[in-house]
Design a protein around this motif. Structure first.
Motif: not given
Length: 1009
Positions: A624, A770-771, A774
């Protein structure tokens, strides 16, 4: 901040229903049709003024005529009335007592009692009267005690009718109405005699803007009479109509009267021969800055016309002649002469300059004044000596200054006044004043981009000046003027009438009426605007944007950076909502006064915080980091979009006014261009060594699995983390775990624990490129926990073609118990944090009590002993002063029953003299109060150690006073803070019981039961 029986809604209803537009508590308009009709049924009352009145009054009457037309669409006639003039209609008669023969006749005929204003300074009186002139049965009369009294009377009516002082300088739309009725009004002598502002540090923004708008090729610089005035003249035809400025008019509409003109790229008296004449013609008193004696610009005029060095000890004859020219040039005009001397270019005088030399300088200067005004006692000629920086030291070291010269005390350039008049100085015939800043160039950092000062802080400092009779001269350094409109108006308005403000009513008496006047909003939206202003100025004043960096706010402790970011996002969203609801005529004003400073500041704060998280994520080997790098780059480029939007407003009216650079300072001076904070990237195609999954924990900069220097003291081969602990009095009420990508590979994850009392907001999911992460929120069902209990958390990950991963995390829940009936603050998360305003008990002594300053400071407010001149203007002995008590309950102590307490105090100087150092006393329970003289004695020529470094007192907007308290048991205690000196402002108290971690704002406030 509201009283116990007054709601915000009811205050707003009163303000809006009365249509109050003026901010000086004088409203001259009414909705009652029984009052005097200014305009009704399409007809306007004529305006009469005497031909022998002051030119500035006649000019203001013309503005008054125009203002009525702007509001109603009906233009009243304006007549220089004579005895043989044709009488028609019921007139408005305007004029100056003792100057206008028309007013003399009206006062006599109507038997008006003018004793309340006769012979006073800048007062006015307005009312409807009978039989003012032969053949005139009724009239509405506006009478000024002097020139500016008449001008202020006219402009107060204009403001009450719906014309903001900022109608041109901030494009505030006029509030229209088909009819206008005047109710009568009056105002006495202002609190501060000379009130005004200083245009300074005008490069790049103000100068570039003025160069584009006012460079007529008629004068050498753009700071010509087109910039300062909008009067007709022989050369006005060369000025583009859309860009005719109104500095003089703005000053007078604000009820100011005193101007220090732009200095660094101009010479007011040389650049345009009309400048000085027009200032006086308008009614503005001219001065020069603290380093420009005798009405001459330094360094520009000396560099052009001077001969030899700017050193009076070796070049007295040339310098004296230079000053003589300034005095003679200013002689025909109303001038407040700056006396004394600094080095060329606003630098200290050369080493070795003596007090005797400066005494001689002032003696020579006064001789020049006596020569220029042979029929006037020099003590009656207004003079001011500014005690700026090292100059204050000359005075305090014994320099003799004639009693009639005003002593202009200064702040530290950051809004903290260095010294107030002492008790034996308050009766000087020349009085005292204040030179104050909302813009500055110098250490520890320039700040001249955007609003970063608080109205409550201005009030706190300036109210002390009022209390100490420093009310002869107030001058505010406003830099480019924009974007400091609201600060400027408060400074002048408070100086005009200090009696209408107190520490509790700054919103209701100033900010809310200001927002209503400028934007004409509903009660609820006006309240929202006041909240927006209070919030964003607090966020910017915590640490000025020019001092922000990617680690200003803790990225790991107390969720501080996330919380600050959420605050900025909330205030930006609130401003957006208001802006988008406005009509197109109001949006430009709201953009300039609220929307731009909010959005541009929020964007910059977001950029720095995301840059911090980018560096943190990169150090944790988290993918990230790359998306955060892109976010930072986009935010950096978006910063220019706000500037561009401002410059394109209203067909480019304000082009260049936001040219100021503000990002990427390398030292105190402004950067030559904006620079993005550094960002890092990880290789997007390469997986982290330990595998696809990375784990981050609340409160830690470490990452698991694998090595990270923040995982443990050894920095490698660290054990599984035991880092997550939570007790039932932790303010956040939760902890978190980040499950993140360590590279490009997708993985599925699960998380579970071995206990039923630990609640997870999610238990499984997928992380992809892409994600890439969490956040899992962990809370505790405290009904199932007794004492301290442990939980084992397992985080599992599976990725295609790779071995399964498992990361254990250990969690401790501690259900602490407070005895029944206890009321106070409770230890949580290793400490007790208390907002100073939230005292359990507040005991007054001799009429002095700790009093809240709502909206002041870095978090919610501050508290200060009030009134500041109480207790017969004496300090209190240790332990005998007004007392704040805070009941608290602790479950732990440091070694051997020790508690460390940090009291967060506002930066302030020993303003009442070196024999009265700022101080308070502190104790726990019945221990002897320990005095804290937290501001060291420092020569007046310098600031205290730690004051002006990039992480010093003013940069951080706080002084941390640390005390240690011993022999403390666990249980119920009372922390006590005693007043010793006024001018001490306490914002927050933090008690370390074992685990207080660093945060710029300190830990969030503890839970109170």
């Amino acid at each position: 901040m509201w009283g116990p029986h007054v709601s915000l809604a009811s205050v707003l209803w009163l303000l809006l229903s009365r249509q109050v537009h003026a901010l000086n508590a004088v409203n001259c308009a009414t909705s009652s049709t029984k009052a005097f009709s200014v305009v009704s049924s399409g007809k306007a009352a004529p305006i009469w003024i005497g031909s022998d009145d002051w030119p500035g009054v006649q000019r203001a009457a013309s503005d008054f005529q125009s203002d009525i037309q702007k509001v109603t669409g009906v233009k009243p006639s304006l007549t220089n009335f004579t005895s043989n003039a044709k009488v028609s209609g019921i007139p408005i008669i305007v004029g100056t007592l003792g100057k206008s023969s028309l007013i003399s006749q009206v006062v006599k005929n109507a038997k008006i009692d003018v004793s309340s204003i006769n012979g006073t300074w800048e007062s006015f009186w307005a009312s409807e009267v009978s039989n003012p002139l032969p053949g005139v049965k009724q009239a509405y009369v506006i009478i000024g005690a002097d020139k500016r009294g008449s001008i202020f009377g006219l402009y107060t009516h204009s403001e009450s009718f719906g014309v903001s002082p900022w109608y041109w300088w901030a494009d505030v739309p006029v509030k229209t109405s088909k009819s206008l009725f005047a109710s009568g009004c009056q105002h006495g002598t202002p609190t501060v005699k000379y009130r005004g502002f200083f245009l300074n540090d005008e490069q790049p923004a103000l100068q570039n803007w003025a160069q584009e708008k006012f460079n007529t090729n008629w004068t050498a610089t753009p700071f010509n009479h087109f910039f300062y005035s909008n009067v007709s003249s022989s050369i006005r035809i060369f000025a583009p109509l859309h860009s005719i400025s109104q500095i003089f008019e703005l000053m007078l509409r604000l009820k100011g009267n005193y101007l220090w003109p732009a200095q660094w790229s101009s010479s007011f008296g040389v650049d345009d021969p009309e400048n000085q004449f027009l200032a006086d013609w308008y009614g503005v008193v001219m001065g020069t800055s603290h380093e420009e004696p005798m009405a001459r610009s330094i360094p520009n005029e000396w560099n052009e016309f001077g001969s030899g060095p700017w050193d009076f000890s070796v070049n007295a004859d040339n310098i004296t002649e230079f000053w003589k020219v300034g005095v003679e040039r200013a002689k025909p005009y109303e001038t407040l002469y700056t006396v004394g001397m600094r080095g060329n270019g606003d630098e200290p005088l050369s080493t070795g300059e003596s007090i005797g030399l400066l005494e001689n300088v002032i003696s020579v200067q006064r001789g020049l004044l006596s020569d220029a005004f042979p029929n006037t006692n020099v003590s009656k000629i207004p003079q001011v000596w500014c005690l700026y920086k090292e100059v204050q030291g000359y005075y305090q070291d014994g320099m003799t200054v004639p009693d009639d010269i005003t002593l202009l005390w200064t702040d530290d350039n950051w809004g903290n006044i260095r010294r107030y008049p002492l008790q034996n100085e308050t009766s000087r015939s020349g009085g005292a004043g204040v030179y104050y800043h909302v813009d500055y160039v110098g250490t520890p950092r320039d700040y001249k981009w955007i609003q970063s000062s608080q109205i409550p802080k201005h009030y706190e400092q300036l109210s002390l000046a009022v209390a100490r009779n420093a009310t002869q001269v107030w001058i505010l350094n406003v830099g480019d003027l924009k974007p400091y409109e609201r600060d400027t108006e408060f400074f002048i308005t408070y100086g005009y009438n200090a009696s209408i403000y107190n520490q509790a009513n700054l919103d209701t008496a100033y900010v809310i009426p200001w927002a209503q006047r400028e934007f004409g909003l509903s009660a609820s939206k006006t309240a929202q605007v006041a909240e927006i202003i209070g919030n964003f100025t607090r966020y910017n004043s915590r640490r000025k944007p020019e001092l922000w960096n990617s680690t200003t706010y803790s990225l790991t402790n107390y969720n501080e950076a996330d919380t600050v970011l959420a605050e900025w996002q909330a205030v930006a969203a609130a401003s957006d909502a208001i802006y988008n609801s406005l009509d197109k005529n109001t949006q430009p004003a709201f953009f300039q006064l609220v929307q731009h400073p909010v959005q541009a500041s929020a964007n910059l704060a977001n950029m720095y915080i995301q840059a911090g998280f980018n560096q943190l994520r990169a150090s944790q080997a988290r993918l990230s980091a790359n998306s955060l790098a892109v976010t930072v780059e986009n935010l950096f480029e978006h910063d220019f979009d706000f500037e561009s939007e401002y410059h394109s407003l209203l067909d480019g009216k304000w082009d260049h006014i936001m040219d100021q650079t503000h990002a990427g300072y390398y030292y105190w001076q402004q950067p030559m261009t904006n620079t993005m904070p550094s960002v890092s990237r990880v290789q997007s195609k390469k997986q982290a060594l330990p595998g696809p999954m990375r784990i981050g924990l609340d409160g830690s900069a470490g990452a698991w699995p694998g090595d990270n220097p923040n995982d443990c003291a050894q920095q490698y081969s660290c054990p599984n983390p035991y880092l997550l602990t939570l007790d039932n009095y932790t303010p956040s009420g939760s902890r978190y775990i980040d499950i993140a990508a360590g590279g490009p590979n997708t993985f599925q994850w699960t998380i579970n624990s071995n206990v039923t009392w630990l609640k997870l907001n999610s238990t499984k999911g997928t992380v992809t490129a892409s994600s890439p992460e969490t956040r899992i929120k962990l809370t505790v069902d405290w009904s199932k926990v007794t004492g301290a209990q442990y939980a084992a958390i397992q985080i599992n990950a599976t990725a295609k073609g790779q071995a399964p991963m498992n990361q254990p995390v250990f969690f401790i829940a501690n259900n602490t118990v407070v005895p029944k009936g206890f009321k106070g603050f409770v230890e949580g998360d290793g400490g007790i944090s208390i907002e100073a305003a939230h005292a359990t008990r507040n005991t007054a002594v001799n009429g002095v009590q700790w009093t809240e300053l709502p909206g002041y400071g870095r978090t919610i407010s501050g508290v200060t002993p009030y009134p500041p001149t109480g207790n017969n203007d004496q300090n209190f002995t240790v332990g005998a002063g007004p007392l704040l008590e805070y009941d608290f309950y602790n479950f732990n102590t440091l070694v051997n029953g020790t508690l460390n307490v940090t009291t967060y105090v506002s930066p302030s100087f020993n303003g009442y003299g070196d024999d009265r150092r700022l101080a308070f006393a502190i104790s726990i329970d019945d221990a002897s109060p320990a005095p804290q003289y937290f501001m060291p004695l420092t020569p007046a020529t310098t600031t205290p150690a730690g004051w002006d470094t990039p992480d010093g007192f003013v940069a951080n907007s706080i002084v941390s006073v640390n005390t240690q308290h011993t022999n403390i048991t666990t249980g119920n205690h009372t922390l006590k803070i005693y007043a010793i000196e006024p001018a001490v402002v306490v914002q927050k108290i933090v008690i370390n019981t074992g685990n207080v971690r660093y945060a710029y704002l300190g830990p969030p406030e503890s839970i109170r039961v």
